[in-house]
Design a protein around this motif. Structure first.
Motif, PDB file in Angstrom:
ATOM      1  N   UNK A 186      73.220  46.675  34.374  1.00  0.00           N
ATOM      2  CA  UNK A 186      73.397  45.360  33.757  1.00  0.00           C
ATOM      3  C   UNK A 186      74.023  44.382  34.753  1.00  0.00           C
ATOM      4  N   UNK A 187      74.955  44.857  35.562  1.00  0.00           N
ATOM      5  CA  UNK A 187      75.511  44.013  36.621  1.00  0.00           C
ATOM      6  C   UNK A 187      74.434  43.596  37.622  1.00  0.00           C
ATOM      7  N   UNK A 188      73.531  44.524  37.946  1.00  0.00           N
ATOM      8  CA  UNK A 188      72.440  44.186  38.865  1.00  0.00           C
ATOM      9  C   UNK A 188      71.582  43.057  38.301  1.00  0.00           C
ATOM     10  N   UNK A 189      71.322  43.096  36.999  1.00  0.00           N
ATOM     11  CA  UNK A 189      70.498  42.049  36.385  1.00  0.00           C
ATOM     12  C   UNK A 189      71.212  40.701  36.413  1.00  0.00           C
ATOM     13  N   UNK A 190      72.528  40.714  36.236  1.00  0.00           N
ATOM     14  CA  UNK A 190      73.297  39.468  36.371  1.00  0.00           C
ATOM     15  C   UNK A 190      73.184  38.945  37.798  1.00  0.00           C
ATOM     16  N   UNK A 191      73.359  39.823  38.771  1.00  0.00           N
ATOM     17  CA  UNK A 191      73.282  39.410  40.168  1.00  0.00           C
ATOM     18  C   UNK A 191      71.916  38.841  40.520  1.00  0.00           C
ATOM     19  N   UNK A 192      70.860  39.341  39.888  1.00  0.00           N
ATOM     20  CA  UNK A 192      69.499  38.859  40.158  1.00  0.00           C
ATOM     21  C   UNK A 192      69.331  37.379  39.837  1.00  0.00           C
ATOM     22  N   UNK A 193      70.160  36.847  38.945  1.00  0.00           N
ATOM     23  CA  UNK A 193      70.094  35.412  38.627  1.00  0.00           C
ATOM     24  C   UNK A 193      70.739  34.553  39.715  1.00  0.00           C
ATOM     25  N   UNK A 194      71.427  35.193  40.658  1.00  0.00           N
ATOM     26  CA  UNK A 194      72.133  34.483  41.731  1.00  0.00           C
ATOM     27  C   UNK A 194      72.965  33.327  41.193  1.00  0.00           C
ATOM     28  N   UNK A 195      73.892  33.600  40.252  1.00  0.00           N
ATOM     29  CA  UNK A 195      74.685  32.507  39.674  1.00  0.00           C
ATOM     30  C   UNK A 195      75.522  31.801  40.733  1.00  0.00           C
ATOM     31  N   UNK A 196      75.590  30.477  40.632  1.00  0.00           N
ATOM     32  CA  UNK A 196      76.471  29.720  41.521  1.00  0.00           C
ATOM     33  C   UNK A 196      77.919  29.806  41.052  1.00  0.00           C
ATOM     34  N   UNK A 197      78.104  30.136  39.773  1.00  0.00           N
ATOM     35  CA  UNK A 197      79.441  30.309  39.203  1.00  0.00           C
ATOM     36  C   UNK A 197      79.331  31.200  37.978  1.00  0.00           C
ATOM     37  N   UNK A 198      80.424  31.888  37.671  1.00  0.00           N
ATOM     38  CA  UNK A 198      80.504  32.752  36.491  1.00  0.00           C
ATOM     39  C   UNK A 198      81.820  32.477  35.785  1.00  0.00           C
ATOM     40  N   UNK A 199      81.764  32.376  34.466  1.00  0.00           N
ATOM     41  CA  UNK A 199      82.967  32.455  33.643  1.00  0.00           C
ATOM     42  C   UNK A 199      83.051  33.904  33.165  1.00  0.00           C
ATOM     43  N   UNK A 200      83.979  34.700  33.713  1.00  0.00           N
ATOM     44  CA  UNK A 200      84.064  36.109  33.327  1.00  0.00           C
ATOM     45  C   UNK A 200      84.768  36.269  31.986  1.00  0.00           C
ATOM     46  N   UNK A 201      84.843  37.512  31.527  1.00  0.00           N
ATOM     47  CA  UNK A 201      85.522  37.761  30.262  1.00  0.00           C
ATOM     48  C   UNK A 201      87.016  37.571  30.342  1.00  0.00           C
ATOM     49  N   UNK A 202      87.594  37.983  31.451  1.00  0.00           N
ATOM     50  CA  UNK A 202      89.017  37.809  31.709  1.00  0.00           C
ATOM     51  C   UNK A 202      89.190  37.471  33.188  1.00  0.00           C
ATOM     52  N   UNK A 203      90.231  36.751  33.487  1.00  0.00           N
ATOM     53  CA  UNK A 203      90.504  36.383  34.866  1.00  0.00           C
ATOM     54  C   UNK A 203      89.993  34.993  35.201  1.00  0.00           C
TER      55      UNK A 203
END
Length: 316
Positions: A203-220
């Motif tokens: 699932x992390x790999x699929x997120x990385x495939x979108x090449x996000x310029x920014x992420x709002x994570x769950x925490x942090x």
């Protein structure tokens, strides 16, 4: 007498940040407490994860009103956990959206999760009297749903199992920004008590495939730029597998849950002991990793009673 859960003694108010991570895209963060995402469209606002209570959700609303007076029409639930969803009523939104699996999990374990988390996190549930009940989505989807706030498109997607079986992300293509819920964390422990360790990396790999310029994570903290995004994804991957592999080795040789706890601590403490909510998450993470390694695919439901039984066993 067993000592209390680490989170039960965490009563200090956290410093709030409200960070713009793309045009009209905001991350509400609070030093390792659950984050909330804010998407401002042409005509309305979408919330990603609602907070634990209306009291906490009102802090998000206060920040939103500092940047826009547009109505809040959508609340998206990245998953079913009480600390994410029970504040939804404060937004007075017309639509609450989640995955089909998330809705099924609310039916199956929503009340038990509420009771369990209430005992674990007293600070987050201050003002709990204002919670009207379980938060139920008004719309659900299986794999993908697209919402338009005027011309702004938001793609809601279930990319695979990770933090729970029903996790979804929100992707805003015009800014290449993603809101991941607890699939990705930043300098905060992953809570894996309802997780799927062997699916999480895919699932992390699929997120990385979108090449996000920014992420709002769950925490942090909010993650802006390729370097921070990549580092957080890989750090999350390392946390998940550093928890699972030692527990799996103990399970394979017929060891006990306490043996798994000791083995995971040996690997994870040097790397992650200073992360937010690390001590809180660890017993639940070890218990779930041990179960998955023994072939239990569906996480067992956490109840207030099971929380204490597990914790007492680990203290033994």
């Amino acid at each position: 007498m067993a000592k209390a859960f680490a989170s039960q003694g965490d009563m200090a108010e956290k410093n709030i940040s409200f960070t713009e991570i793309g045009r009209d895209l905001w991350a509400f963060t609070a030093e390792g407490d659950p984050n909330t995402g804010v998407i401002i469209g042409d005509d309305s606002v979408m919330i990603i994860d609602a907070q634990a209570t209306p009291r906490l959700a009102n802090k998000v609303v206060e920040k939103i009103r500092g940047v826009t007076d547009k109505p809040i029409k959508h609340v998206v639930l990245s998953h079913y956990h009480a600390v994410r969803v029970l504040g939804a009523s404060a937004y007075d939104a017309s639509e609450i959206i989640a995955s089909d699996t998330c809705r099924a999990m609310i039916h199956e374990r929503g009340q038990e999760d509420w009771d369990s988390e209430f005992g674990r996190f007293p600070r987050l549930f201050e003002g709990h009297e204002s919670i009207p009940g379980l938060t139920w989505p008004s719309q659900t989807f299986a794999k993908k749903m697209t919402v338009h706030l005027g011309n702004r498109q938001i793609d809601l997607m279930h990319l695979g199992r990770a933090h729970t079986a029903g996790d979804i992300v929100a992707f805003v293509p015009d800014e290449q920004v993603m809101f991941t819920g607890d699939i990705v964390e930043y300098h905060s422990a992953c809570y894996c008590g309802d997780g799927h360790f062997n699916d999480w990396g895919n699932t992390l790999d699929k997120i990385a495939d979108f090449a996000p310029s920014a992420i709002a994570p769950g925490r942090g903290d909010a993650l802006v730029g390729d370097n921070m995004v990549t580092a957080a994804i890989e750090n999350t991957r390392d946390f998940v597998m550093s928890t699972y592999r030692p527990a799996a080795m103990v399970a394979a040789r017929g060891g006990t849950l306490k043996d798994a706890w000791d083995a995971v601590r040996e690997v994870c403490d040097p790397k992650f002991a200073d992360y937010a909510i690390y001590e809180h998450c660890l017993p639940f993470n070890v218990a779930r990793a041990f179960d998955e390694a023994k072939g239990i695919d569906t996480p067992r439901i956490w109840t207030a009673e099971r929380d204490l039984d597990m914790w007492n066993a680990l203290q033994g």
